[in-house]
Design a protein around this motif. Structure first.
Motif, PDB file in Angstrom:
ATOM      1  N   GLU A  88       0.707  -1.396  -0.014  1.00  0.00           N
ATOM      2  CA  GLU A  88      -0.093   0.193  -0.016  1.00  0.00           C
ATOM      3  C   GLU A  88       0.773   1.355   0.176  1.00  0.00           C
ATOM      4  O   GLU A  88       0.606   2.193  -0.796  1.00  0.00           O
ATOM      5  CB  GLU A  88      -0.818   0.112   1.348  1.00  0.00           C
ATOM      6  N   ASN A  89       1.815   1.282   0.901  1.00  0.00           N
ATOM      7  CA  ASN A  89       2.867   2.271   1.021  1.00  0.00           C
ATOM      8  C   ASN A  89       4.220   1.737   0.907  1.00  0.00           C
ATOM      9  O   ASN A  89       4.546   1.178   1.765  1.00  0.00           O
ATOM     10  CB  ASN A  89       2.646   3.350   2.310  1.00  0.00           C
ATOM     11  N   CYS A  90       5.139   2.203   0.071  1.00  0.00           N
ATOM     12  CA  CYS A  90       6.463   1.715   0.035  1.00  0.00           C
ATOM     13  C   CYS A  90       7.506   2.854   0.717  1.00  0.00           C
ATOM     14  O   CYS A  90       7.103   4.094   0.003  1.00  0.00           O
ATOM     15  CB  CYS A  90       6.953   1.508  -1.352  1.00  0.00           C
ATOM     16  N   PRO A  91       8.345   2.620   1.757  1.00  0.00           N
ATOM     17  CA  PRO A  91       9.149   3.782   1.856  1.00  0.00           C
ATOM     18  C   PRO A  91       9.947   4.364   0.627  1.00  0.00           C
ATOM     19  O   PRO A  91      10.018   3.801  -0.325  1.00  0.00           O
ATOM     20  CB  PRO A  91       9.907   3.027   2.835  1.00  0.00           C
ATOM     21  N   THR A  92      10.589   5.303   1.035  1.00  0.00           N
ATOM     22  CA  THR A  92      11.531   6.064   0.121  1.00  0.00           C
ATOM     23  C   THR A  92      12.228   5.139  -0.492  1.00  0.00           C
ATOM     24  O   THR A  92      13.099   4.359  -0.376  1.00  0.00           O
ATOM     25  CB  THR A  92      12.473   6.978   0.754  1.00  0.00           C
ATOM     26  N   VAL A  93      12.129   5.508  -1.974  1.00  0.00           N
ATOM     27  CA  VAL A  93      13.031   4.943  -3.092  1.00  0.00           C
ATOM     28  C   VAL A  93      13.624   5.988  -3.717  1.00  0.00           C
ATOM     29  O   VAL A  93      13.086   7.089  -4.097  1.00  0.00           O
ATOM     30  CB  VAL A  93      12.216   4.189  -4.127  1.00  0.00           C
ATOM     31  N   PHE A  94      14.897   5.906  -3.831  1.00  0.00           N
ATOM     32  CA  PHE A  94      15.899   6.945  -4.605  1.00  0.00           C
ATOM     33  C   PHE A  94      16.443   6.541  -5.553  1.00  0.00           C
ATOM     34  O   PHE A  94      17.497   5.353  -5.508  1.00  0.00           O
ATOM     35  CB  PHE A  94      16.916   7.180  -3.402  1.00  0.00           C
ATOM     36  N   LEU A  95      16.570   7.050  -6.645  1.00  0.00           N
ATOM     37  CA  LEU A  95      17.143   6.664  -7.967  1.00  0.00           C
ATOM     38  C   LEU A  95      17.929   7.734  -8.564  1.00  0.00           C
ATOM     39  O   LEU A  95      17.504   9.013  -8.694  1.00  0.00           O
ATOM     40  CB  LEU A  95      16.514   6.184  -8.945  1.00  0.00           C
ATOM     41  N   LYS A  96      19.300   7.713  -8.929  1.00  0.00           N
ATOM     42  CA  LYS A  96      20.149   8.940  -9.374  1.00  0.00           C
ATOM     43  C   LYS A  96      20.918   8.316 -10.295  1.00  0.00           C
ATOM     44  O   LYS A  96      21.602   7.095 -10.241  1.00  0.00           O
ATOM     45  CB  LYS A  96      20.870   9.317  -8.266  1.00  0.00           C
ATOM     46  N   VAL A  97      21.267   9.018 -11.319  1.00  0.00           N
ATOM     47  CA  VAL A  97      22.279   8.796 -12.463  1.00  0.00           C
ATOM     48  C   VAL A  97      23.599   8.874 -11.975  1.00  0.00           C
ATOM     49  O   VAL A  97      23.847   9.810 -11.088  1.00  0.00           O
ATOM     50  CB  VAL A  97      22.060   9.716 -13.552  1.00  0.00           C
ATOM     51  N   THR A  98      24.306   7.775 -11.856  1.00  0.00           N
ATOM     52  CA  THR A  98      25.653   7.898 -11.176  1.00  0.00           C
ATOM     53  C   THR A  98      26.474   9.061 -11.667  1.00  0.00           C
ATOM     54  O   THR A  98      26.765   9.081 -13.131  1.00  0.00           O
ATOM     55  CB  THR A  98      26.353   6.661 -11.736  1.00  0.00           C
ATOM     56  N   GLY A  99      26.758   9.991 -10.842  1.00  0.00           N
ATOM     57  CA  GLY A  99      27.539  10.928 -10.972  1.00  0.00           C
ATOM     58  C   GLY A  99      26.516  12.273 -11.664  1.00  0.00           C
ATOM     59  O   GLY A  99      27.112  13.091 -12.318  1.00  0.00           O
ATOM     60  N   GLY A 100      25.387  12.142 -11.575  1.00  0.00           N
ATOM     61  CA  GLY A 100      24.427  12.918 -12.272  1.00  0.00           C
ATOM     62  C   GLY A 100      23.182  13.359 -11.641  1.00  0.00           C
ATOM     63  O   GLY A 100      23.477  13.648 -10.428  1.00  0.00           O
ATOM     64  N   ASP A 101      22.366  13.572 -12.206  1.00  0.00           N
ATOM     65  CA  ASP A 101      20.978  14.067 -11.558  1.00  0.00           C
ATOM     66  C   ASP A 101      20.191  13.083 -10.747  1.00  0.00           C
ATOM     67  O   ASP A 101      20.232  11.836 -11.114  1.00  0.00           O
ATOM     68  CB  ASP A 101      20.017  14.758 -12.685  1.00  0.00           C
ATOM     69  N   VAL A 102      19.208  13.576  -9.776  1.00  0.00           N
ATOM     70  CA  VAL A 102      18.422  12.643  -9.191  1.00  0.00           C
ATOM     71  C   VAL A 102      17.263  12.382 -10.068  1.00  0.00           C
ATOM     72  O   VAL A 102      16.584  13.434 -10.625  1.00  0.00           O
ATOM     73  CB  VAL A 102      18.062  13.522  -7.714  1.00  0.00           C
ATOM     74  N   LEU A 103      17.007  11.250 -10.328  1.00  0.00           N
ATOM     75  CA  LEU A 103      15.662  10.813 -10.770  1.00  0.00           C
ATOM     76  C   LEU A 103      14.501  10.855 -10.293  1.00  0.00           C
ATOM     77  O   LEU A 103      13.386  11.151 -10.797  1.00  0.00           O
ATOM     78  CB  LEU A 103      16.040   9.584 -11.845  1.00  0.00           C
ATOM     79  N   PHE A 104      14.704  10.154  -9.129  1.00  0.00           N
ATOM     80  CA  PHE A 104      13.311   9.703  -8.249  1.00  0.00           C
ATOM     81  C   PHE A 104      13.918   9.847  -6.939  1.00  0.00           C
ATOM     82  O   PHE A 104      14.792   9.248  -6.425  1.00  0.00           O
ATOM     83  CB  PHE A 104      12.849   8.398  -8.623  1.00  0.00           C
ATOM     84  N   ASP A 105      13.012  10.468  -6.001  1.00  0.00           N
ATOM     85  CA  ASP A 105      13.226  10.387  -4.384  1.00  0.00           C
ATOM     86  C   ASP A 105      11.934  10.797  -3.848  1.00  0.00           C
ATOM     87  O   ASP A 105      11.557  11.844  -3.544  1.00  0.00           O
ATOM     88  CB  ASP A 105      14.425  11.623  -4.141  1.00  0.00           C
ATOM     89  N   ARG A 106      11.029   9.618  -3.317  1.00  0.00           N
ATOM     90  CA  ARG A 106      10.040   9.713  -2.663  1.00  0.00           C
ATOM     91  C   ARG A 106       9.553   8.473  -2.342  1.00  0.00           C
ATOM     92  O   ARG A 106      10.001   7.434  -2.830  1.00  0.00           O
ATOM     93  CB  ARG A 106       8.942  10.685  -3.524  1.00  0.00           C
ATOM     94  N   GLU A 107       8.360   8.455  -1.818  1.00  0.00           N
ATOM     95  CA  GLU A 107       7.739   7.235  -1.309  1.00  0.00           C
ATOM     96  C   GLU A 107       6.819   6.918  -2.551  1.00  0.00           C
ATOM     97  O   GLU A 107       6.572   7.808  -3.291  1.00  0.00           O
ATOM     98  CB  GLU A 107       6.880   7.443  -0.150  1.00  0.00           C
ATOM     99  N   MET A 108       6.347   5.752  -2.760  1.00  0.00           N
ATOM    100  CA  MET A 108       5.509   5.053  -3.790  1.00  0.00           C
ATOM    101  C   MET A 108       4.259   4.446  -3.121  1.00  0.00           C
ATOM    102  O   MET A 108       4.258   4.304  -1.910  1.00  0.00           O
ATOM    103  CB  MET A 108       6.376   4.133  -4.500  1.00  0.00           C
ATOM    104  N   THR A 109       3.135   4.578  -4.081  1.00  0.00           N
ATOM    105  CA  THR A 109       2.046   3.810  -3.642  1.00  0.00           C
ATOM    106  C   THR A 109       1.746   2.377  -4.292  1.00  0.00           C
ATOM    107  O   THR A 109       2.629   2.144  -5.473  1.00  0.00           O
ATOM    108  CB  THR A 109       0.849   4.398  -3.810  1.00  0.00           C
ATOM    109  N   LEU A 110       0.969   1.500  -4.038  1.00  0.00           N
ATOM    110  CA  LEU A 110       0.669   0.380  -4.476  1.00  0.00           C
ATOM    111  C   LEU A 110       0.648   0.389  -6.098  1.00  0.00           C
ATOM    112  O   LEU A 110      -0.086   1.216  -6.497  1.00  0.00           O
ATOM    113  CB  LEU A 110      -0.625  -0.512  -3.988  1.00  0.00           C
ATOM    114  N   GLY A 111       1.207  -0.251  -6.843  1.00  0.00           N
ATOM    115  CA  GLY A 111       1.308  -0.532  -8.303  1.00  0.00           C
ATOM    116  C   GLY A 111       1.837   0.888  -8.979  1.00  0.00           C
ATOM    117  O   GLY A 111       2.217   0.425 -10.251  1.00  0.00           O
ATOM    118  N   GLU A 112       2.425   1.520  -8.302  1.00  0.00           N
ATOM    119  CA  GLU A 112       3.329   2.503  -8.789  1.00  0.00           C
ATOM    120  C   GLU A 112       4.444   2.101  -9.379  1.00  0.00           C
ATOM    121  O   GLU A 112       5.153   1.289  -8.719  1.00  0.00           O
ATOM    122  CB  GLU A 112       3.426   3.824  -7.967  1.00  0.00           C
TER     123      GLU A 112
END
Length: 139
Positions: free
Chosen positions: A71-95
């Motif tokens: 239902e709620n997933c804790p923080t997911v953080f994705l970043k291009v190595t040596g670059g920009d942050v792509l995603f940084d937040r909690e997610m919901t079911l199926g997202e």
């Protein structure tokens, strides 16, 4: 010369009063907005969901794909190595979130709450879940 000085003094006092009034109104506005509930995180739009529905929809396999399984997933953080942050937040079911960048740093607050695919292969969660960090690289 005396009248010019009085006019300048009057303008200075008027400007000071306007600045004070503006500051008071701004303070009242910011205090009033603090009592309201914080805004909910933005949900992905329908267009984003449909474009992420199939990882190979465009014939390409993403470097990393993260899908929330709870239902709620804790923080997911994705970043291009040596670059920009792509995603940084909690997610919901199926997202889902995917990236086609050649190298992506991934940090999961709870690896058991999400399903991760790296280059199309499912990556098992670390141990009993919990925090996990790794780098996904394009084949």
């Amino acid at each position: 010369m005396g009248i010019a000085r009085l006019v300048l003094l009057g303008l200075a006092v008027l400007a000071f009063v306007v600045l004070i009034a503006f500051g008071v109104l701004s303070l009242i506005g910011s205090l009033a907005s603090d009592t309201e509930a914080p805004p909910a995180p933005p949900a992905p739009t329908q267009a984003v969901r449909s474009s992420l529905a199939s990882p190979s929809a465009a014939g390409r396999v993403p470097t990393v794909l993260v899908e929330c399984l709870r239902e709620n997933c804790p923080t997911v953080f994705l970043k291009v190595t040596g670059g920009d942050v792509l995603f940084d937040r909690e997610m919901t079911l199926g997202e889902r979130f995917q990236s086609f960048d050649p190298k992506v740093d991934v940090v999961l607050a709870d690896s058991a709450a999400v399903r991760v695919q790296v280059n199309g292969a499912v990556r098992p969660p670390a141990g009993s879940g919990g925090r996990e960090e790794f780098t996904a690289a394009r084949d």
